[in-house]
Design an enzyme around this catalytic site. Structure first.
Site, PDB file in Angstrom:
ATOM      1  N   ASP A 264      -6.547   5.752   5.681  1.00  0.00           N
ATOM      2  CA  ASP A 264      -5.739   4.506   5.092  1.00  0.00           C
ATOM      3  C   ASP A 264      -5.742   3.217   6.107  1.00  0.00           C
ATOM      4  O   ASP A 264      -5.452   3.579   7.236  1.00  0.00           O
ATOM      5  CB  ASP A 264      -4.197   5.168   4.888  1.00  0.00           C
ATOM      6  CG  ASP A 264      -3.238   4.249   4.019  1.00  0.00           C
ATOM      7  OD1 ASP A 264      -4.091   3.473   3.182  1.00  0.00           O
ATOM      8  OD2 ASP A 264      -2.301   4.421   4.194  1.00  0.00           O
TER       9      ASP A 264
ATOM     10  N   GLU B 159      -9.348  -3.542  -0.338  1.00  0.00           N
ATOM     11  CA  GLU B 159      -7.854  -4.277  -0.776  1.00  0.00           C
ATOM     12  C   GLU B 159      -8.122  -5.774  -1.054  1.00  0.00           C
ATOM     13  O   GLU B 159      -8.755  -6.232  -0.234  1.00  0.00           O
ATOM     14  CB  GLU B 159      -6.791  -4.126   0.022  1.00  0.00           C
ATOM     15  CG  GLU B 159      -5.680  -4.667  -0.254  1.00  0.00           C
ATOM     16  CD  GLU B 159      -4.248  -4.270   0.456  1.00  0.00           C
ATOM     17  OE1 GLU B 159      -4.185  -3.146   1.105  1.00  0.00           O
ATOM     18  OE2 GLU B 159      -3.257  -5.039   0.768  1.00  0.00           O
TER      19      GLU B 159
END
Ligand code: 13P
Length: 395
Positions: free
Chosen positions: A82, A134
Site C-alpha cells: 500500500d 492514484e
C-alpha cells in the site's frame, strides 16, 4: 494455498457488485484478526502493508508471516503493498511476496505521476503483478488525525483519469472523491456523481482510500459506482486502542495483559466491514474464478570447468548478490552436491514469483551480464528447467 491472482480477485468483485477489504496490518495481532474475520465470513481479503507504516514494524520480517497466513488460509487472499513510494519500493515488495502493488505518486503533477506510475507498471508486468495507481489527492496519513496533515483534497477529474489509465496501464485506480485518510472532523461529503462518471469512463476496479468514518450508506453507494477495493486501517487501530485503554483502566500491567483481546476487537470491526461491503460467502466463487498465485522454481544443475572450488564459491556469491534484486526474484539459492559422484556438482535454485518472470529475468541486463560473463563460460555442461509449483489440491 489460497494466495490468488489479485487482478482476477478484483475483477470478480467488480463484476459481482461487492468490494474486497484491503486491511492494513501493523502487527501479528492485525494479521491474525483480519484472517480470522475473513475465514469466519468465507470472504476474499487483501492483506495490505503500507510503506508509511514501516516505521512500526520490519517489513522484511513481517512478510514471511503474511505469506504463511495467506498460504494456509481457506479463503482467497492477496498481499498488497500500500502507498509504495518508489519503483525500488515496488520491486522490494514484489520480491518479498506482494502480488499487488500500489504506486503512490499522486502528490506529483500529472505528467510526473504518469511517468512514475508507468515505470512501475512496466516492471510489475514482467512479474505478473497488477498495479494500483492514484490520481487526485487523498490527504492525511492512515492511523493519524487527518487534520494534522495539511493539504486540501484534490478531486480526481474524469479527463485526467482516462488519460492516466491509458498512458500508464494501471490495473486499478484509487480515486479522490472526498475521503481523507485517518480520523476526520465532521461528516465526509462524497462526490458520487464524479465517481459514477469515472466508473463509466474507465470500467476498471476503482479503489477508495480513507475508508474509516464513512457511513453504511456511503459504502453502499461507493460500491454501486465501481469501487471494488476499500482501504481501511484507522478504525482497526482505534478498536485495538479502546481495548488497551480498558485493560489498563482495569489494572492490567504487563504487555500480554495490556494487549489482551485486541485481536478479537480488530476482527469484529473487520467482520462488520466485510459483511457491509458484500464480500461474505464469496470465497468459493473467487477461488473458482482466480488462478492460484504459485511461484516458479528456476532450477539449473551444472558442472564447472576452469574454476576451482574457491572460484566456484566466489561466482555463486556474486550471483546471489547480483540476481536477488532483479524484479520478481524471491530467492536465490546456490548448492553443492552432497554426493561426491553426483552427475551435476552444483545447482541454482531461483524462485520467481510468477511464470512471467521467466522471460523478464532472462532479458534483464544484470542477469544477462552475469550469465554471459561469469557463469556460462564455465558451465557448458548444464540443464535448466522451470517448474511451476503445485500446492493446491486439484478439485
Ligand atoms: P483509513 O485509515 O482512513 O481507514 O484509510 C486507510 C487507507 O486508505 C490505507 O491506504
Amino acid at each position: 494455498m489460497p494466495l490468488v491472482n489479485m487482478k482476477q480477485m478484483l475483477a470478480h468483485a467488480h463484476a459481482n457488485g461487492y468490494a474486497v477489504g484491503a486491511f492494513d496490518l501493523v502487527s501479528l495481532d492485525f494479521l491474525e484478526a483480519i484472517m480470522d474475520a475473513a475465514e469466519r465470513c468465507r470472504a476474499p481479503v487483501i492483506l495490505s502493508l503500507a510503506e508509511s507504516h514501516f516505521e512500526y514494524f520490519d517489513f522484511e520480517l513481517a512478510m514471511p508471516a503474511v505469506v504463511a497466513a495467506a498460504r494456509r488460509a481457506k479463503v482467497p487472499v492477496a498481499i498488497h503493498l500500500d502507498h509504495g513510494e518508489s519503483l525500488a519500493s515496488a520491486v522490494r515488495g514484489i520480491n518479498l511476496g506482494c502480488n499487488g502493488v500500489m504506486v503512490d505518486a499522486s502528490h506529483l503533477p500529472l505528467e510526473e505521476n504518469i511517468a512514475a506510475s508507468r515505470a512501475v507498471v512496466e516492471m510489475a508486468r514482467g512479474c505478473g503483478v497488477p498495479v494500483e495507481g492514484e490520481l487526485g489527492y487523498v490527504p492525511g496519513v492512515e492511523g493519524e488525525d487527518a487534520e494534522r496533515h495539511p493539504g486540501e483534497i484534490t478531486y480526481t477529474s474524469v479527463e485526467d483519469a482516462r488519460r492516466y489509465v491509458d498512458e500508464t496501464g494501471v490495473d486499478f485506480l484509487a480515486v479522490s472523491i472526498g475521503t481523507v485518510h485517518g480520523r476526520m472532523k465532521g461528516e465526509p461529503k462524497l462526490d458520487f456523481e464524479r465517481l459514477a462518471a469515472i466508473d463509466q469512463a474507465l470500467g476498471i476496479p476503482l479503489v477508495i482510500h480513507g475508508g474509516t468514518g464513512l457511513s453504511d450508506d456511503q459504502f453502499r453507494r461507493l460500491i454501486e459506482n465501481g469501487v471494488s477495493k476499500i482501504n481501511y486501517y484507522t478504525a482497526l487501530a482505534d478498536a485495538a486502542g479502546v481495548r488497551i485503554a480498558a485493560n489498563v483502566a482495569a489494572g492490567a500491567k504487563g504487555y500480554t495483559a495490556v494487549v489482551a483481546g485486541i485481536r478479537q476487537a480488530i476482527a469484529q470491526e473487520v467482520e462488520r466491514c466485510i459483511r457491509l461491503w458484500g464480500g461474505a460467502d464469496q470465497a468459493d466463487a473467487v477461488l473458482a474464478a482466480c488462478e492460484p498465485w504459485e511461484p516458479v522454481e528456476h532450477i539449473i544443475l551444472y558442472n564447472l570447468e576452469g574454476l576451482d572450488e574457491q572460484g566456484a564459491r566466489a561466482m555463486m556469491a556474486e550471483g546471489r548478490r547480483v540476481l536477488a534484486p532483479i524484479p520478481g526474484v524471491e530467492v536465490v539459492d546456490t548448492g553443492i552436491a552432497v554426493q561426491e559422484n553426483a552427475k551435476y556438482r552444483y545447482c541454482w535454485r531461483i524462485r520467481f514469483c510468477h511464470p512471467a518472470v521467466i522471460d523478464s529475468y532472462r532479458e534483464h541486463p544484470d542477469h544477462k551480464a552475469f550469465a554471459d560473463q561469469r557463469f556460462r563460460p564455465h558451465a557448458g555442461d548444464r540443464v535448466s528447467i522451470d517448474y511451476q509449483l503445485v500446492t493446491r489440491d486439484s478439485e
